[in-house]
Design an enzyme around this catalytic site. Structure first.
Site, PDB file in Angstrom:
ATOM      1  N   THR A  70       0.897  -1.255   0.135  1.00 59.30           N
ATOM      2  CA  THR A  70      -0.054   0.147  -0.006  1.00 59.30           C
ATOM      3  C   THR A  70       0.702   1.390   0.136  1.00 59.30           C
ATOM      4  O   THR A  70       0.625   2.524  -0.638  1.00 59.30           O
ATOM      5  CB  THR A  70      -0.972   0.120   1.244  1.00 59.30           C
ATOM      6  OG1 THR A  70      -1.906  -1.131   1.044  1.00 59.30           O
ATOM      7  CG2 THR A  70      -1.530   1.400   1.245  1.00 59.30           C
ATOM      8  N   GLN A 168       0.408  -9.679  -5.889  1.00 62.20           N
ATOM      9  CA  GLN A 168       0.028 -10.843  -5.925  1.00 62.20           C
ATOM     10  C   GLN A 168       0.612 -12.031  -6.884  1.00 62.20           C
ATOM     11  O   GLN A 168       0.756 -12.996  -6.694  1.00 62.20           O
ATOM     12  CB  GLN A 168      -1.514 -11.021  -6.395  1.00 62.20           C
ATOM     13  CG  GLN A 168      -2.415 -10.539  -5.268  1.00 62.20           C
ATOM     14  CD  GLN A 168      -2.560 -11.616  -4.036  1.00 62.20           C
ATOM     15  OE1 GLN A 168      -1.698 -12.564  -4.189  1.00 62.20           O
ATOM     16  NE2 GLN A 168      -3.002 -10.761  -3.224  1.00 62.20           N
ATOM     17  N   SER A 188       5.230  -6.883  -2.298  1.00 54.43           N
ATOM     18  CA  SER A 188       5.351  -6.863  -0.873  1.00 54.43           C
ATOM     19  C   SER A 188       5.724  -8.178  -0.356  1.00 54.43           C
ATOM     20  O   SER A 188       5.802  -9.250  -0.764  1.00 54.43           O
ATOM     21  CB  SER A 188       3.711  -6.809  -0.375  1.00 54.43           C
ATOM     22  OG  SER A 188       3.598  -7.047   0.874  1.00 54.43           O
ATOM     23  N   HIS A 190       4.820 -10.212   2.637  1.00 57.21           N
ATOM     24  CA  HIS A 190       3.978 -11.239   3.237  1.00 57.21           C
ATOM     25  C   HIS A 190       3.102 -12.138   2.461  1.00 57.21           C
ATOM     26  O   HIS A 190       2.541 -13.186   2.822  1.00 57.21           O
ATOM     27  CB  HIS A 190       3.064 -10.675   4.646  1.00 57.21           C
ATOM     28  CG  HIS A 190       2.046  -9.831   4.007  1.00 57.21           C
ATOM     29  ND1 HIS A 190       0.539 -10.203   3.864  1.00 57.21           N
ATOM     30  CD2 HIS A 190       1.833  -8.835   3.205  1.00 57.21           C
ATOM     31  CE1 HIS A 190      -0.121  -9.373   3.333  1.00 57.21           C
ATOM     32  NE2 HIS A 190       0.629  -8.197   3.057  1.00 57.21           N
ATOM     33  N   CYS A 314      -8.457  -6.650   2.155  1.00 58.91           N
ATOM     34  CA  CYS A 314      -8.743  -5.234   2.587  1.00 58.91           C
ATOM     35  C   CYS A 314     -10.203  -4.665   2.459  1.00 58.91           C
ATOM     36  O   CYS A 314     -10.311  -3.842   2.870  1.00 58.91           O
ATOM     37  CB  CYS A 314      -7.905  -4.406   1.829  1.00 58.91           C
ATOM     38  SG  CYS A 314      -6.042  -4.588   1.828  1.00 58.91           S
TER      39      CYS A 314
END
Length: 368
Positions: A70, A168, A188, A190, A314
């Site tokens: 984000t 993703q 990202s 995680h 989210c």
């Protein structure tokens, strides 16, 4: 943990990442300090930057560490504040939140960006030309892989920068910043089995990125604040683990996913697999069950020890139908019948079998 099938929300931390985080917590130095402890911390951080760069096909100098995808998206869009931005209708909520003025480009019922609509908008001389085009590499709900090669060609022909959300896609398909030829890539930790709270923006010319936060000049002045060394170390370890697995892991996940979908179709022939005729990530299934509300599906599976989701993590706690499925032409009612099943590095045949057993009563209630 039961049977965890919600990797697109977050992946369980890999043992290598947990070990790297733990080891980094014992390093006392600040990466910005010049003494020996600081140099040790700096070396650990830069080794992890090298690993993230290697996984993404980038130069280490192009990698700017952030608190996650984000923030990385917001950092990329910060450079286009006040200028026209065009983004696909299926972007992760962080993109329109960072650029609320952005125009949306439609997608087709198969989940792919409408390239004709994109070309028409870029060629429209009656409106201000977009300064940037935002298109994700693969959708977080359906797994549909977007035609980035064509998007980049169209955007560059009209002098637009391209911002690509690869959060993703990373670890589930080949991702090369160089080959994609985009200007910014968002990733990202995680989602690939690293810790939460760490990500990166990969920028073609990092020195030209205006910072969101200023401070002590960290990340070459692009992201102020002492770096999250344990998070960065965990991200680097996860990146190395993904590279070590190679394409064999993607093949394994595709086989698991395809078997699961085939058995779902046998149990419920009317089930809708969103984006099934488009290129998709090997781990992702978005399945609609006519007449069976997604909340019932998620709760029934949860009671059986199966973790899935009703869409983006989210926004899945909200009652609104999925904007992604609506953009693909789903009605509100149809969008509220879909769940997302996403597999990952620790998923086994037993996990898929458990899901299918728990799903069978739901499939029997299908009204299609």
């Amino acid at each position: 943990m039961g049977h965890y099938l919600d990797y697109n929300a977050t992946a369980p931390a890999r043992p290598d990442a947990v070990a790297a985080v733990t080891a980094a917590l014992s390093v006392p130095g600040n990466p910005s300090s010049v003494h020996a402890a600081g140099r040790t911390a700096r070396a650990l951080m830069e080794d992890s930057r090298d690993r993230v760069a290697a996984l993404t096909g980038a130069s280490p100098r192009q990698v700017i560490f952030t608190s996650g995808g984000t923030e990385a998206m917001a950092l990329a869009l910060n450079g286009f504040s006040g200028r026209p931005v065009l983004m696909s209708a299926i972007e992760h909520p962080c993109a329109p939140a960072a650029a609320p003025q952005a125009e949306r480009c439609p997608v087709r019922p198969d989940g792919l960006l409408d390239l004709d609509a994109l070309a028409a908008r870029l060629a429209d001389s009656t409106r201000p030309p977009p300064a940037a085009v935002v298109v994700m590499l693969a959708n977080n709900e359906t797994g549909v892989i977007q035609p980035l090669t064509e998007v980049v060609a169209l955007a560059k022909a009209h002098g637009c920068a391209v911002i690509c959300d690869a959060v993703q896609a990373l670890g589930k398909m080949p991702v090369s910043f160089t080959a994609l030829d985009v200007d910014f890539l968002v990733v990202s930790g995680h989602k690939i089995g690293g810790p939460q709270g760490i990500g990166a923006l990969i920028a073609r010319i990092a020195e030209q990125v205006p910072p969101l936060m200023t401070g002590g000049g960290q990340e070459r002045g692009k992201r102020g604040g002492t770096q999250n060394l344990p998070g960065i170390a965990g991200f680097g370890a996860a990146a190395a683990a993904v590279m070590a697995q190679g394409p064999a892991e993607q093949i394994r996940l595709a086989r698991l996913r395809d078997r699961m979908e085939a058995e779902v179709r046998t149990m419920a022939p009317a089930a809708v697999i969103w984006g099934e005729n488009s290129p998709r990530l090997p781990n992702t299934s978005c399945i609609g069950l006519p007449g069976v509300a997604q909340q019932r599906q998620v709760m029934t599976l949860d009671l059986a020890g199966i973790a899935v989701s009703a869409g983006s993590a989210c926004s899945s706690g909200k009652l609104e139908p999925s904007p992604v499925l609506k953009a693909m032409g789903a009605s509100d009612a149809t969008a509220r019948e879909a769940i997302r099943i996403s597999l990952g590095w620790a998923t086994t045949e037993a996990d898929v079998d458990a899901f299918l057993r728990a799903y069978a009563p739901l499939a029997a209630a299908c009204t299609g």
